[in-house]
Design a protein around this motif. Structure first.
Motif, PDB file in Angstrom:
ATOM      1  N   ILE A   1       0.856  -1.189   0.000  1.00 43.91           N
ATOM      2  CA  ILE A   1       0.000   0.000   0.000  1.00 43.91           C
ATOM      3  C   ILE A   1       0.898   1.246   0.000  1.00 43.91           C
ATOM      4  CG2 ILE A   1      -1.580   1.357   1.462  1.00 43.91           C
ATOM      5  CD1 ILE A   1      -2.986  -0.968   0.128  1.00 43.91           C
ATOM      6  N   GLY A   2       0.589   2.180  -0.819  1.00 42.45           N
ATOM      7  CA  GLY A   2       1.344   3.435  -0.843  1.00 42.45           C
ATOM      8  C   GLY A   2       2.601   3.395  -1.698  1.00 42.45           C
ATOM      9  N   ASP A   3       2.856   2.291  -2.366  1.00 38.82           N
ATOM     10  CA  ASP A   3       4.030   2.183  -3.239  1.00 38.82           C
ATOM     11  C   ASP A   3       3.655   2.644  -4.642  1.00 38.82           C
ATOM     12  OD1 ASP A   3       6.116   1.533  -4.863  1.00 38.82           O
ATOM     13  OD2 ASP A   3       6.095  -0.618  -4.428  1.00 38.82           O
ATOM     14  N   TYR A   4       3.956   3.882  -4.933  1.00 39.77           N
ATOM     15  CA  TYR A   4       3.680   4.434  -6.265  1.00 39.77           C
ATOM     16  C   TYR A   4       4.982   4.669  -7.019  1.00 39.77           C
ATOM     17  CZ  TYR A   4      -0.505   5.731  -3.507  1.00 39.77           C
ATOM     18  OH  TYR A   4      -1.582   5.722  -2.656  1.00 39.77           O
ATOM     19  N   LEU A   5       6.048   4.034  -6.561  1.00 40.01           N
ATOM     20  CA  LEU A   5       7.367   4.223  -7.175  1.00 40.01           C
ATOM     21  C   LEU A   5       7.318   3.915  -8.675  1.00 40.01           C
ATOM     22  CD1 LEU A   5       9.351   2.471  -4.341  1.00 40.01           C
ATOM     23  CD2 LEU A   5       9.811   4.813  -5.101  1.00 40.01           C
ATOM     24  N   GLY A   6       7.907   4.780  -9.434  1.00 40.09           N
ATOM     25  CA  GLY A   6       8.041   4.520 -10.865  1.00 40.09           C
ATOM     26  C   GLY A   6       6.778   4.731 -11.667  1.00 40.09           C
ATOM     27  N   MET A   7       5.775   5.327 -11.064  1.00 45.97           N
ATOM     28  CA  MET A   7       4.511   5.522 -11.776  1.00 45.97           C
ATOM     29  C   MET A   7       4.313   7.004 -12.089  1.00 45.97           C
ATOM     30  SD  MET A   7       3.337   2.382 -11.662  1.00 45.97           S
ATOM     31  CE  MET A   7       1.582   2.281 -11.882  1.00 45.97           C
ATOM     32  N   PRO A   8       4.135   7.353 -13.356  1.00 47.57           N
ATOM     33  CA  PRO A   8       3.926   8.771 -13.714  1.00 47.57           C
ATOM     34  C   PRO A   8       2.488   9.220 -13.440  1.00 47.57           C
ATOM     35  CG  PRO A   8       3.932   7.426 -15.691  1.00 47.57           C
ATOM     36  CD  PRO A   8       4.207   6.483 -14.549  1.00 47.57           C
ATOM     37  N   LEU A   9       2.102   9.175 -12.181  1.00 47.02           N
ATOM     38  CA  LEU A   9       0.716   9.462 -11.808  1.00 47.02           C
ATOM     39  C   LEU A   9       0.422  10.950 -11.876  1.00 47.02           C
ATOM     40  CD1 LEU A   9       0.342   7.283  -8.560  1.00 47.02           C
ATOM     41  CD2 LEU A   9      -0.049   6.616 -10.943  1.00 47.02           C
ATOM     42  N   ASN A  10      -0.809  11.264 -12.184  1.00 45.56           N
ATOM     43  CA  ASN A  10      -1.255  12.642 -12.010  1.00 45.56           C
ATOM     44  C   ASN A  10      -1.903  12.755 -10.629  1.00 45.56           C
ATOM     45  OD1 ASN A  10      -3.854  11.618 -12.231  1.00 45.56           O
ATOM     46  ND2 ASN A  10      -4.134  12.278 -14.350  1.00 45.56           N
ATOM     47  N   GLU A  11      -2.319  13.956 -10.317  1.00 47.37           N
ATOM     48  CA  GLU A  11      -2.868  14.219  -8.976  1.00 47.37           C
ATOM     49  C   GLU A  11      -4.123  13.393  -8.717  1.00 47.37           C
ATOM     50  OE1 GLU A  11      -3.730  18.265  -6.331  1.00 47.37           O
ATOM     51  OE2 GLU A  11      -3.713  18.355  -8.514  1.00 47.37           O
ATOM     52  N   ALA A  12      -4.927  13.235  -9.752  1.00 48.64           N
ATOM     53  CA  ALA A  12      -6.178  12.491  -9.598  1.00 48.64           C
ATOM     54  C   ALA A  12      -5.899  11.024  -9.270  1.00 48.64           C
ATOM     55  CB  ALA A  12      -6.997  12.598 -10.894  1.00 48.64           C
TER      56      ALA A  12
ATOM     57  N   ASN B   1      -5.489   8.330   5.297  1.00 47.35           N
ATOM     58  CA  ASN B   1      -5.001   6.949   5.143  1.00 47.35           C
ATOM     59  C   ASN B   1      -3.741   6.766   6.001  1.00 47.35           C
ATOM     60  OD1 ASN B   1      -3.936   4.502   4.327  1.00 47.35           O
ATOM     61  ND2 ASN B   1      -4.464   4.804   2.157  1.00 47.35           N
ATOM     62  N   PRO B   2      -3.811   5.919   7.045  1.00 51.06           N
ATOM     63  CA  PRO B   2      -2.670   5.812   7.966  1.00 51.06           C
ATOM     64  C   PRO B   2      -1.527   4.936   7.442  1.00 51.06           C
ATOM     65  CG  PRO B   2      -4.419   4.347   8.665  1.00 51.06           C
ATOM     66  CD  PRO B   2      -4.936   5.075   7.457  1.00 51.06           C
ATOM     67  N   PHE B   3      -1.717   4.318   6.287  1.00 50.60           N
ATOM     68  CA  PHE B   3      -0.740   3.320   5.826  1.00 50.60           C
ATOM     69  C   PHE B   3       0.229   3.841   4.759  1.00 50.60           C
ATOM     70  CE2 PHE B   3      -4.711   0.992   6.888  1.00 50.60           C
ATOM     71  CZ  PHE B   3      -4.261   0.420   8.072  1.00 50.60           C
ATOM     72  N   LEU B   4       0.040   5.081   4.342  1.00 52.48           N
ATOM     73  CA  LEU B   4       0.786   5.543   3.170  1.00 52.48           C
ATOM     74  C   LEU B   4       2.291   5.663   3.414  1.00 52.48           C
ATOM     75  CD1 LEU B   4      -1.658   8.257   1.761  1.00 52.48           C
ATOM     76  CD2 LEU B   4      -1.345   5.894   0.999  1.00 52.48           C
ATOM     77  N   HIS B   5       2.696   5.850   4.664  1.00 50.45           N
ATOM     78  CA  HIS B   5       4.119   6.055   4.972  1.00 50.45           C
ATOM     79  C   HIS B   5       4.864   4.740   5.155  1.00 50.45           C
ATOM     80  CE1 HIS B   5       7.165   9.064   5.949  1.00 50.45           C
ATOM     81  NE2 HIS B   5       6.242   9.991   5.798  1.00 50.45           N
TER      82      HIS B   5
END
Lengths: 308, 326
Positions: free
Chosen positions: A47-58, A244-248
């Protein structure tokens, strides 16, 4: 006519009848190799692993709002398959067969089967157009292929909304998937290129590999959804924005800068190292979590996950 | 010249009896400038049900030995071309029209298409097809614009209203359920279940390519909308691995199945939860809008302000619970 000339004309006729482009045969049973991006693929992303993803704010907010209980509470998610793009990342035993026109011997289509979620795809090679916008979307979409030398380039549209990573990073039904299939003897490499104007600021490019495994016996997939967790009818578990308490966790477990785990195009490239902040917690001295993950079954043997 | 054109267009709309009904559809884009340019696409769904896509709301067409049944009718100027499309499927006459709700982009063709119906088919015996709708649709279509005025029937008024939770009929060899979904998109919404063909026509309760329009002036509410969507999910049964099975014809947008309804329901539920939380924190509507509770969906659906306002208003002032349980 001179027999030699006749043979030459015949050979020429045969060569002209053969398509000018390459036709590599991808048929066979292919076993996935998980050496690339292993922990993300098996046992699966944190959970919270967005590494390497070209995400937008949405996309980032949608992922932050994701509560993993959703796949149990929303019964309709229990049997939801990976779509064509994420299927390449998952538990991907892969069978490929060819469909040949018996009269012309032209290649009509490749068919693929993945026992994970019983996913069946057809990749049309006969030049047919994609359906209109108002046609139904499916998990595997509508695929057509063309050759570029020995590389098969597949374009897939009409995909249902699914996920770019199965930790809440959603994909939209407006995305287009382009695949580049290349065979090197007993190895198959597939590079996927996802353009999603709803969720991404630039294309998401990933690669996956398989090895030929003629003895592979693919299984049949069964799934029947059931209520697993008591919940209010119509409930959709979600975290309110900022709550969301798990993002860190993923940053702290692996000693990564939190900012880097949030993804975004600026974090994808080497230059990011020049401005990357320091992690809040240092990396562990030795691997503590999912240290060996090349085979699904041994993922948790080397270092049990810390209690949540 | 421009001014003259505008007057001509306005006069045309007044004649069509649509202007009043279209005004309640913000973000819908209104009717097309030129109906001649509208493309109609008739696509098979399954069983003996087809979907007609054009301008305005999607239409559902069911055909068989007994004739033709329509769900919704788009706009009046399209009626001759709609009729021509239907003739490609069946030489039979239009026997029934079911209106999913009151908006002009769904009932505009009622009168013209009903006239093509079988003589004597209507219970009012005026000839033409029977037009079925929930009584709230009829009430809305006959309500005078100004209090105290004599009610005037809008052309194409339903002539077979129902006030019960459901109404059913058997036509072309299949049971058809018309189910009232209270206070959802409006207060007169019906969904239509074709039980043998396994198709549900939802009207504007489900619009997968845009935020829902909750017509607060006509009794819509976010909770009613969610109740209706959850009911549709309850009625749909996907085939192998959550795909296919029951098909869903939305009010606008492409042909779908349960999976798209689930995504749409999830989005509305999540936004509802956020707005509810902000209301609990004492925020005003402007503050709620400024908090951007639809930020993660705006890249797909456009501005969510109108939707957020409707959610806020219907949570602050929910409609009185209407109708008896199904």
């Amino acid at each position: 006519m001179n027999p030699a000339i006749r043979i030459s004309i015949g050979a020429l006729a045969i060569s002209l009848a053969t398509p000018a482009f390459a036709q590599i045969d991808f048929s066979g049973e292919w076993a996935p190799a998980y050496h690339e991006d292993g922990p993300e693929r098996v046992p699966g992303p944190e959970i919270g692993d967005y590494l390497g993803m070209p995400l937008n704010e949405a996309a980032r907010l949608q992922a932050d709002s994701y509560d993993a209980d959703r796949i149990s509470v929303v019964n309709e998610y229990e049997c939801r398959p990976h779509s064509a793009d994420y299927g390449m990342r998952g538990l991907g035993d892969l069978r490929v067969t060819r469909e040949i026109n018996p009269t012309t011997q032209d290649l009509i289509a490749f068919h693929t089967y993945m026992p994970a979620w019983g996913s069946v795809r057809t990749i049309y090679m006969d030049g047919r157009p994609h359906p209109p916008d108002y046609a139904e979307h499916t998990w595997q979409g509508f695929s057509t292929g063309v050759w570029d030398g020995n590389t098969l380039i597949i374009t897939t549209t009409h995909l249902k909304a699914n996920y770019l990573r199965r930790n809440g990073i959603a994909s939209s039904d407006k995305r287009t998937l382009t695949e580049y299939w290349a065979r090197h003897r007993d190895y198959l490499t597939v590079v996927t290129h996802v353009v999603d104007p709803v969720m991404l600021t630039e294309p998401l490019v990933r690669s996956q590999n398989w090895t030929l495994d003629p003895g592979q016996k693919s299984q049949r997939m069964f799934c029947e959804y059931q209520p697993e967790v008591p919940g209010a009818p119509g409930a959709v578990p979600n975290h309110l924005p900022g709550a969301n308490p798990f993002l860190h966790e993923v940053a702290d477990w692996y000693g990564l800068p939190y900012e880097a785990t949030r993804g975004g195009a600026n974090t994808l490239y080497p230059e990011y190292q020049l401005t990357m902040p320091k992690p809040d917690k240092p990396p562990p001295a030795k691997c503590e979590r999912f240290c060996v993950c090349t085979v699904l079954q041994d993922c948790n043997l080397h270092g049990a996950p810390p209690p949540r | 010249m421009q001014h003259r054109m505008s007057r001509v267009v306005l006069a045309a709309w007044a004649l069509l009896g649509l202007a009043g009904r279209l005004e309640a559809q913000p973000n819908r884009g209104g009717p097309p400038q030129n109906f001649d340019n509208v493309e109609l696409h008739l696509i098979p769904v399954q069983g003996n049900v087809y979907m007609l896509i054009g301008a305005g709301g999607n239409m559902t067409v069911q055909v068989g030995n007994e004739g033709v049944l329509l769900v919704d009718t788009m706009y009046a100027p399209l009626a001759p071309r709609i009729a021509a499309e239907i003739k490609k499927l069946s030489p039979g006459m239009i026997q029934y029209i079911i209106d999913t709700h009151v908006h002009g982009d769904h009932v505009g063709g009622n009168e013209a298409l009903a006239k093509l119906g079988a003589p004597g088919a209507s219970p009012t015996d005026t000839g033409g097809a029977t037009i079925i709708a929930h009584e709230n649709v009829v009430n809305r279509m006959t309500k005078p614009a100004t209090a105290g005025q004599t009610p005037t029937a809008t052309p194409g008024l339903p002539n077979d209203e129902y006030f019960t939770p459901t109404k059913d009929l058997y036509f072309n060899g299949e049971p058809i359920f018309i189910i009232h979904e209270p206070n959802a998109h409006t207060d007169g919404d019906s969904i239509v279940l074709f039980r043998r063909s396994d198709v549900i026509s939802t009207g504007d309760i489900f619009t997968p390519e845009r935020y829902p329009f909750i017509d607060r002036e006509r009794g819509g509410s976010v909770q009613g909308l969610l109740d209706a969507l959850n009911h549709i999910i309850h009625l749909t049964v996907p085939a192998h691995l959550q795909e296919g099975g029951t098909r869903v014809i939305p009010g606008h947008g492409r042909l779908c199945d349960e999976a798209e309804v689930v995504e749409f329901r999830n989005m509305i539920t999540i936004v509802r939860d956020r707005v509810q939380d902000l209301i609990k924190k004492g925020m005003t509507l402007d503050q709620v809008k400024a908090a951007k509770p639809t930020l993660d969906y705006d890249t797909e659906f456009g501005s969510g302000d109108t939707f957020v306002e409707a959610v806020y208003q219907s949570l602050k002032n929910p409609p009185a619970k209407a109708a008896s349980p199904r």
